[in-house]
Design a protein around this motif. Structure first.
Motif, short mmCIF file in Angstrom:
data_model
loop_
_atom_site.label_atom_id
_atom_site.label_comp_id
_atom_site.label_asym_id
_atom_site.label_seq_id
_atom_site.Cartn_x
_atom_site.Cartn_y
_atom_site.Cartn_z
N PRO A 38 51.30 90.83 33.59
CA PRO A 38 49.90 90.75 34.03
C PRO A 38 48.96 90.14 32.99
CG PRO A 38 50.82 92.92 34.47
CD PRO A 38 51.81 92.21 33.62
N GLN A 39 49.36 90.17 31.73
CA GLN A 39 48.50 89.63 30.67
C GLN A 39 48.62 88.13 30.49
OE1 GLN A 39 51.40 90.95 30.32
NE2 GLN A 39 52.48 90.28 28.46
N LEU A 40 49.56 87.51 31.16
CA LEU A 40 49.83 86.08 30.98
C LEU A 40 48.68 85.24 31.51
CD1 LEU A 40 52.23 84.40 29.89
CD2 LEU A 40 53.01 84.18 32.26
N ARG A 41 48.37 84.15 30.80
CA ARG A 41 47.30 83.25 31.22
C ARG A 41 47.82 81.81 31.28
NH1 ARG A 41 42.93 86.24 31.59
NH2 ARG A 41 41.72 84.42 32.27
N LEU A 42 47.27 81.06 32.20
CA LEU A 42 47.54 79.63 32.31
C LEU A 42 46.32 78.88 31.80
CD1 LEU A 42 49.08 77.09 33.35
CD2 LEU A 42 47.99 77.48 35.58
N ARG A 43 46.52 77.99 30.83
CA ARG A 43 45.43 77.20 30.26
C ARG A 43 45.63 75.73 30.65
NH1 ARG A 43 42.81 79.07 25.57
NH2 ARG A 43 43.23 77.12 24.47
N ARG B 34 37.65 79.06 38.67
CA ARG B 34 36.62 80.07 39.00
C ARG B 34 37.17 81.17 39.90
NH1 ARG B 34 33.23 75.41 39.74
NH2 ARG B 34 33.52 75.61 42.01
N THR B 35 38.17 80.84 40.71
CA THR B 35 38.62 81.78 41.73
C THR B 35 39.99 82.39 41.48
OG1 THR B 35 39.55 79.94 43.03
CG2 THR B 35 37.27 80.57 43.49
N GLN B 36 40.81 81.73 40.68
CA GLN B 36 42.19 82.19 40.47
C GLN B 36 42.25 83.06 39.21
OE1 GLN B 36 44.36 81.36 42.72
NE2 GLN B 36 46.38 81.87 41.89
N PRO B 37 42.73 84.30 39.33
CA PRO B 37 42.81 85.14 38.14
C PRO B 37 43.79 84.59 37.11
CG PRO B 37 43.96 86.15 39.98
CD PRO B 37 43.23 84.98 40.53
N ASN B 38 43.42 84.74 35.84
CA ASN B 38 44.29 84.36 34.71
C ASN B 38 44.48 82.85 34.56
OD1 ASN B 38 44.82 87.21 35.37
ND2 ASN B 38 46.26 87.10 33.66
N VAL B 39 43.58 82.04 35.13
CA VAL B 39 43.63 80.59 34.96
C VAL B 39 42.38 80.16 34.21
CG1 VAL B 39 43.65 78.34 36.09
CG2 VAL B 39 44.99 80.22 37.05
N ASP B 40 42.57 79.51 33.07
CA ASP B 40 41.46 79.06 32.23
C ASP B 40 41.44 77.53 32.18
OD1 ASP B 40 40.92 81.75 31.48
OD2 ASP B 40 42.51 81.63 29.96
N LEU B 41 40.30 76.96 32.52
CA LEU B 41 40.12 75.51 32.41
C LEU B 41 39.48 75.21 31.06
CD1 LEU B 41 40.22 72.66 33.57
CD2 LEU B 41 38.00 73.10 34.64
N ILE B 42 40.27 74.63 30.15
CA ILE B 42 39.78 74.31 28.82
C ILE B 42 39.09 72.95 28.82
CG2 ILE B 42 40.39 74.08 26.38
CD1 ILE B 42 40.85 76.87 27.68
N GLY B 43 39.60 72.01 29.58
CA GLY B 43 39.03 70.68 29.65
C GLY B 43 39.43 69.81 28.48
N GLU B 44 38.57 68.84 28.16
CA GLU B 44 38.88 67.87 27.12
C GLU B 44 38.79 68.51 25.74
OE1 GLU B 44 37.73 63.27 25.88
OE2 GLU B 44 36.55 64.35 27.39
N VAL B 45 39.73 68.16 24.88
CA VAL B 45 39.77 68.69 23.52
C VAL B 45 39.98 67.53 22.54
CG1 VAL B 45 40.61 70.97 24.21
CG2 VAL B 45 42.26 69.14 23.69
#
Length: 389
Positions: A246-251, A266-277
């Motif tokens: 449950p602690q796993l995240r997708l970046r 915004r809607t999916q749990p544990n999904v992070d949009l980092i964008g351009e780096v």
């Protein structure tokens, strides 16, 4: 040799795949050849300054995008590929004939999209770098796209296939992978292989360190194959993984994120949009695993080579793994459906020994087969054969 190196976009380090390939090849070959870069998209001063040390001249002629779009619409009624037709007038502000008279030994033209320039480059011998089989890319998009653009993709796939095959009979051509070469043609006129590479210094090997409970998906997040893969993974695979971890995240890390990915984060749990780096390596180095679950696209994915170089263990679709001759269970883990990919990731994340073994073999594979030096040597051999023909 003096080479006129023509690309749609300015060759640039750590940019889109075609730009990265062009920049790395120019940088490696500039020690032995005098290269003039000609490109057609607006370039910032920093990009030109980074390229300038490796070139005799850097010429940038921005194109008129509105006219390009109108040309593509007009081409719908004909037989030319839309992406070729939209670039037909790309060099309207230049005297290509006068440029060719400046003593070049050959012209290197990157991407089939610039095929319309080839008649104006005569009598210079030309090398056309397809990079990948764009016809194959469009055919796969037609298979997986669920928008009306799939009909355009199917039409474009057929037209590009004919164009690519015909160009091979008139010019020396190159492509990055055996699968892409086979998709274009497999006879005596087949393109030569010039593989992609990875900057082994930029993507330093970091296996064995403590890593966060994160999975990274890296790449151009506005490119259809990446958008399709990221959406599929987030909606089909992540729910299976979260039942066990449950602690796993997708970046999601990369430039130009599509609107659908913004909504997903915004809607999916544990999904992070980092964008351009500014640099991808730190994001690979912190992740417990990288995923390359592509169903569409073509060529050799930089996201796969970079993760392998950086020591981040990878789970990949068979399509992506085969493009770089990666072996399942030795260099990475291969899975195509959601259940298999979830199982492969859980196996990888629960076994540090497996993760380290895969990482070390993956780095060795990249060092042996996919350095930019090797890519440049492969291209140089084609240049030499064409110049002396």
């Amino acid at each position: 040799m003096r080479v006129l190196f023509i690309s749609q976009r300015l060759p640039a380090h750590a940019a889109r795949g075609d730009q990265c390939r062009a920049f790395a090849q120019i940088r490696a070959l500039s020690a032995r050849h005098a290269i003039t870069s000609l490109s057609f998209d607006a370039a910032d001063a920093a990009g030109r300054a980074a390229l300038a040390p490796y070139c005799e001249h850097v010429i940038v002629a921005p194109r008129a995008r509105l006219r390009s779009g109108l040309r593509a619409i007009a081409a719908l009624a004909g037989s030319r590929p839309l992406q070729v037709a939209m670039n037909d007038g790309i060099a309207a502000g230049l005297d290509l004939a006068a440029l060719c008279d400046l003593g070049f030994d050959l012209a290197h033209v990157q991407l089939v999209r610039l095929a319309g320039l080839l008649p104006a480059l005569a009598p210079l011998p030309c090398v056309v770098d397809f990079v990948d089989a764009l016809s194959l890319n469009m055919a796969r998009r037609a298979q997986w796209d669920r928008t009306p653009l799939r009909w355009i993709a199917a039409l474009e796939a057929r037209r590009l296939a004919a164009c690519e095959r015909e160009l091979c009979t008139r010019h020396a051509t190159v492509v990055c992978s055996a699968a892409d070469r086979a998709a274009i043609r497999e006879d005596a006129f087949a393109p030569r292989l010039v593989r992609n590479g990875v900057d082994l210094d930029e993507f330093a090997f970091t296996a064995g360190q403590e890593r966060a409970p994160e999975i990274v998906f890296a790449g151009n997040l506005g490119y259809f194959p990446n958008v399709d893969a990221a959406c599929w993974f987030a909606t089909e695979v992540m729910p299976l993984l979260l039942r066990e971890m449950p602690q796993l995240r997708l970046r999601l890390v990369g430039a130009r994120p599509a609107a659908v990915l913004r909504r997903l984060a915004r809607t999916q749990p544990n999904v992070d949009l980092i964008g351009e780096v500014p640099r991808m390596q730190p994001h690979l180095a912190r992740a417990a695993a990288a995923v390359v679950p592509l169903r569409a696209g073509s060529g050799q994915q930089f996201k796969l080579l970079e993760a392998m170089a950086a020591g981040t263990p990878v789970v990949s679709s068979r399509l992506s793994a085969q493009s770089i001759q990666a072996i399942d269970g030795r260099h990475l883990l291969v899975a195509d459906d959601a259940a298999a990919m979830s199982a492969a990731l859980l196996r990888l994340l629960s076994s540090p020994a497996l993760a380290q073994a895969l990482s070390r073999e993956a780095r060795r594979h990249v060092e042996t087969e996919f350095s930019w030096l090797r890519s440049a040597q492969e291209l140089e051999s084609v240049w030499q054969a064409v110049a002396t023909r």
